[in-house]
Design a protein around this motif. Structure first.
Motif, mmCIF file in Angstrom:
data_model
loop_
_atom_site.group_PDB
_atom_site.id
_atom_site.type_symbol
_atom_site.label_atom_id
_atom_site.label_comp_id
_atom_site.label_asym_id
_atom_site.label_seq_id
_atom_site.Cartn_x
_atom_site.Cartn_y
_atom_site.Cartn_z
ATOM 1 N N THR A 11 36.207 5.535 -34.266
ATOM 2 C CA THR A 11 36.257 5.485 -32.799
ATOM 3 C C THR A 11 35.663 4.196 -32.234
ATOM 4 O OG1 THR A 11 34.188 6.727 -32.782
ATOM 5 C CG2 THR A 11 36.224 7.991 -32.513
ATOM 6 N N LEU A 79 33.068 2.083 -41.866
ATOM 7 C CA LEU A 79 32.745 1.258 -40.687
ATOM 8 C C LEU A 79 31.617 1.836 -39.836
ATOM 9 C CD1 LEU A 79 36.357 0.464 -39.328
ATOM 10 C CD2 LEU A 79 35.104 -0.690 -41.160
ATOM 11 N N PRO A 82 25.395 2.072 -36.153
ATOM 12 C CA PRO A 82 24.966 1.782 -34.787
ATOM 13 C C PRO A 82 24.961 0.263 -34.665
ATOM 14 C CG PRO A 82 23.083 2.352 -36.156
ATOM 15 C CD PRO A 82 24.272 2.297 -37.062
ATOM 16 N N SER A 83 26.098 -0.321 -34.257
ATOM 17 C CA SER A 83 26.290 -1.756 -34.489
ATOM 18 C C SER A 83 25.507 -2.655 -33.530
ATOM 19 C CB SER A 83 27.770 -2.108 -34.451
ATOM 20 O OG SER A 83 28.280 -1.843 -33.178
ATOM 21 N N SER A 125 30.093 -5.061 -44.166
ATOM 22 C CA SER A 125 28.852 -5.840 -44.189
ATOM 23 C C SER A 125 28.825 -6.801 -43.008
ATOM 24 C CB SER A 125 28.722 -6.604 -45.505
ATOM 25 O OG SER A 125 28.419 -5.696 -46.547
ATOM 26 N N TYR A 178 31.314 -12.013 -39.351
ATOM 27 C CA TYR A 178 30.614 -12.599 -38.209
ATOM 28 C C TYR A 178 31.089 -11.887 -36.942
ATOM 29 C CZ TYR A 178 28.572 -16.083 -41.216
ATOM 30 O OH TYR A 178 27.820 -16.683 -42.190
HETATM 31 P P1 NDP Z 1 31.339 -0.151 -32.926
HETATM 32 O O1 NDP Z 1 29.942 -0.066 -32.415
HETATM 33 O O2 NDP Z 1 32.424 -0.436 -31.953
HETATM 34 O O3 NDP Z 1 31.702 1.225 -33.688
HETATM 35 C C1 NDP Z 1 30.765 1.875 -34.485
HETATM 36 C C2 NDP Z 1 31.324 3.188 -34.982
HETATM 37 O O4 NDP Z 1 30.286 3.882 -35.698
HETATM 38 C C3 NDP Z 1 31.798 4.127 -33.859
HETATM 39 O O5 NDP Z 1 32.873 4.890 -34.322
HETATM 40 C C4 NDP Z 1 30.568 4.993 -33.659
HETATM 41 O O6 NDP Z 1 30.866 6.268 -33.109
HETATM 42 C C5 NDP Z 1 30.111 5.159 -35.106
HETATM 43 N N1 NDP Z 1 28.719 5.599 -35.136
HETATM 44 C C6 NDP Z 1 27.660 5.031 -34.504
HETATM 45 N N2 NDP Z 1 26.542 5.749 -34.744
HETATM 46 C C7 NDP Z 1 26.922 6.787 -35.519
HETATM 47 C C8 NDP Z 1 26.234 7.898 -36.099
HETATM 48 N N3 NDP Z 1 24.929 8.065 -35.910
HETATM 49 N N4 NDP Z 1 26.931 8.774 -36.869
HETATM 50 C C9 NDP Z 1 28.246 8.581 -37.078
HETATM 51 N N5 NDP Z 1 28.971 7.576 -36.546
HETATM 52 C C10 NDP Z 1 28.303 6.692 -35.791
HETATM 53 O O7 NDP Z 1 31.325 -1.227 -34.108
HETATM 54 P P2 NDP Z 1 32.510 -2.194 -34.583
HETATM 55 O O8 NDP Z 1 33.765 -1.441 -34.628
HETATM 56 O O9 NDP Z 1 32.422 -3.448 -33.790
HETATM 57 O O10 NDP Z 1 32.034 -2.567 -36.059
HETATM 58 C C11 NDP Z 1 32.520 -1.845 -37.190
HETATM 59 C C12 NDP Z 1 31.585 -2.059 -38.359
HETATM 60 O O11 NDP Z 1 31.512 -3.448 -38.661
HETATM 61 C C13 NDP Z 1 30.144 -1.606 -38.110
HETATM 62 O O12 NDP Z 1 29.640 -1.106 -39.317
HETATM 63 C C14 NDP Z 1 29.427 -2.885 -37.739
HETATM 64 O O13 NDP Z 1 28.065 -2.788 -38.073
HETATM 65 C C15 NDP Z 1 30.161 -3.881 -38.630
HETATM 66 N N6 NDP Z 1 30.149 -5.240 -38.122
HETATM 67 C C16 NDP Z 1 30.621 -5.498 -36.870
HETATM 68 C C17 NDP Z 1 30.613 -6.785 -36.377
HETATM 69 C C18 NDP Z 1 31.148 -7.094 -35.013
HETATM 70 O O14 NDP Z 1 30.944 -8.232 -34.542
HETATM 71 N N7 NDP Z 1 31.865 -6.177 -34.354
HETATM 72 C C19 NDP Z 1 30.085 -7.912 -37.182
HETATM 73 C C20 NDP Z 1 29.669 -7.525 -38.514
HETATM 74 C C21 NDP Z 1 29.697 -6.239 -38.945
HETATM 75 P P3 NDP Z 1 30.966 6.472 -31.510
HETATM 76 O O15 NDP Z 1 32.284 5.918 -31.105
HETATM 77 O O16 NDP Z 1 30.863 7.954 -31.350
HETATM 78 O O17 NDP Z 1 29.799 5.737 -30.909
#
Ligand code: NDP
Length: 332
Positions: A11, A79, A82-83, A125, A178
């Motif tokens: 999501t 994926l 808590p980004s 990562s 990144y």
């Molecule tokens: P988002 O914050 O948009 O999405 C994070 C996802 O993780 C959402 O589906 C969220 O659910 C879910 N989530 C958060 N907390 C929990 C929890 N406690 N239990 C279960 N699910 C949880 O991140 P991105 O899509 O931007 O990033 C995807 C991945 O890539 C992440 O792991 C991020 O750390 C990594 N990343 C991202 C970068 C970026 O610039 N975007 C850079 C480097 C790595 P919900 O929708 O309910 O909140």
């Protein structure tokens, strides 16, 4: 034969673009969503009818084993996280359990269910793992020096994945990504804060954009380009880790100028520097060397920063006008 992809964090921003890509390639896409986060499914918009969901507590190893056994996935994309990095200081253990725990439990499930020869695993990562950078630009051999709980958890998950690849011969790999952006970036991130405020000012709701260090520089890419390389990593002949970025640095000042340019306003009339927004842990020269991805996966970013910002501003204008989101309402 239809391939099945299982996605945690479906999501989120990347979950949306990855699902769209995989559906376009004919995959069956299944998202694992904790029961208490069911309402987040709405964020998938038009894809909500096209992907499947399983209500799964990601901290429950037994349930994860059962779902992996039932679905026999060809590919898993882990994926969930808590980004938003600063939040990880409020709950370091919860961050570790979600990021490292989920990777560990999923990798164990693949092995225990007997899918080591079938299932390919992608770990999300982050360039945050480089932390206080030791060299610039960074590549796959740059030392990791994480400096916050989020980055430490990501690094632990990364090494856990490497151990499974080396010890159990799993096809598992990491994309060390990144910053990447899109209209789906949450407003807590600086890019979206800027585009949403520029749109709000244009529509008369606000007249100030409060910013911290305008000279901070980042390597910003487009989420739609980055999910393509996640998929390519899992189609390769060998599982390997890749640094993914544009290799280009832009300052926050440039980004602000781009956003205001999209609404025909001069940013200098609206930006105020507020010291409370100055982040204490600014990274300088955190910039990718994505040569390995270019050479091995024939991947290069396609969308430049001004095109990303234009897309974000235009979507924010549209959302405010349609009443889908609240504008920023700050007036000086
Ligand atoms: P988002 O914050 O948009 O999405 C994070 C996802 O993780 C959402 O589906 C969220 O659910 C879910 N989530 C958060 N907390 C929990 C929890 N406690 N239990 C279960 N699910 C949880 O991140 P991105 O899509 O931007 O990033 C995807 C991945 O890539 C992440 O792991 C991020 O750390 C990594 N990343 C991202 C970068 C970026 O610039 N975007 C850079 C480097 C790595 P919900 O929708 O309910 O909140």
């Amino acid at each position: 034969m239809t391939k099945t992809a299982l996605i945690t964090g479906i999501t989120g921003q990347d979950g949306y673009y990855l699902s769209r890509l995989l559906l376009s390639k004919g995959y069956r896409v299944v998202g694992l969503i904790p029961p208490e986060r069911r309402s987040s499914m709405a964020k998938l918009d038009e894809l909500v009818e096209k992907v499947e969901f399983r209500a799964v507590d990601l901290t429950d190893a037994q349930i994860l084993r059962e779902v992996v056994a039932e679905l026999q996935p060809d590919e898993i994309y882990n994926l969930a996280a808590p980004s938003f990095v600063p939040h990880s200081w409020n709950d370091p253990l919860g961050t570790l359990d979600l990021i490292t725990g989920t990777a560990t439990r999923l990798l164990a499930a693949v092995r225990q269910v007997g899918l080591s020869d079938r299932t390919r695993f992608y770990q999300a990562s982050s360039s945050e793992m480089f932390g206080t950078v030791a060299e610039s630009p960074q590549d796959e051999n740059t030392p990791f020096r994480p400096k916050n709980p989020y980055a430490a958890a990501k690094l632990h998950a990364h090494w856990t994945m490497v151990h499974h690849r080396e010890r159990y011969n799993l096809f598992a790999c990491s994309g060390i990504l990144y910053n990447h952006e899109s209209p789906r970036r949450p407003p807590s991130f600086v890019t979206r804060k800027i585009t949403l405020t520029a749109a709000s000012i244009k529509l008369g709701y606000s007249n100030i954009l409060e910013m911290g260090n305008l000279d901070a520089k980042r390597d910003w890419g487009y989420a739609g380009d980055y999910v393509e390389v996640m998929w390519r990593m899992l189609q390769a002949d060998r599982p390997e880790d890749y640094v993914i970025g544009t290799g280009q640095l832009h300052s926050v000042r440039e980004l602000v100028a781009m956003a205001f340019n999209c609404v025909d306003l001069d940013w200098q009339n609206y930006v105020e520097i507020d010291p409370k927004f100055l982040r204490s842990d600014e990274h300088f020269q955190l910039v990718a060397n994505p040569t390995k991805a270019r050479d091995n996966l024939q991947w290069q970013f396609q969308t430049d920063l001004s095109a990303i910002i234009e897309q974000m501003v235009s979507k924010d204008l549209q959302r405010i006008q349609l009443g889908q989101i609240e504008p920023i309402k700050t007036r000086g």
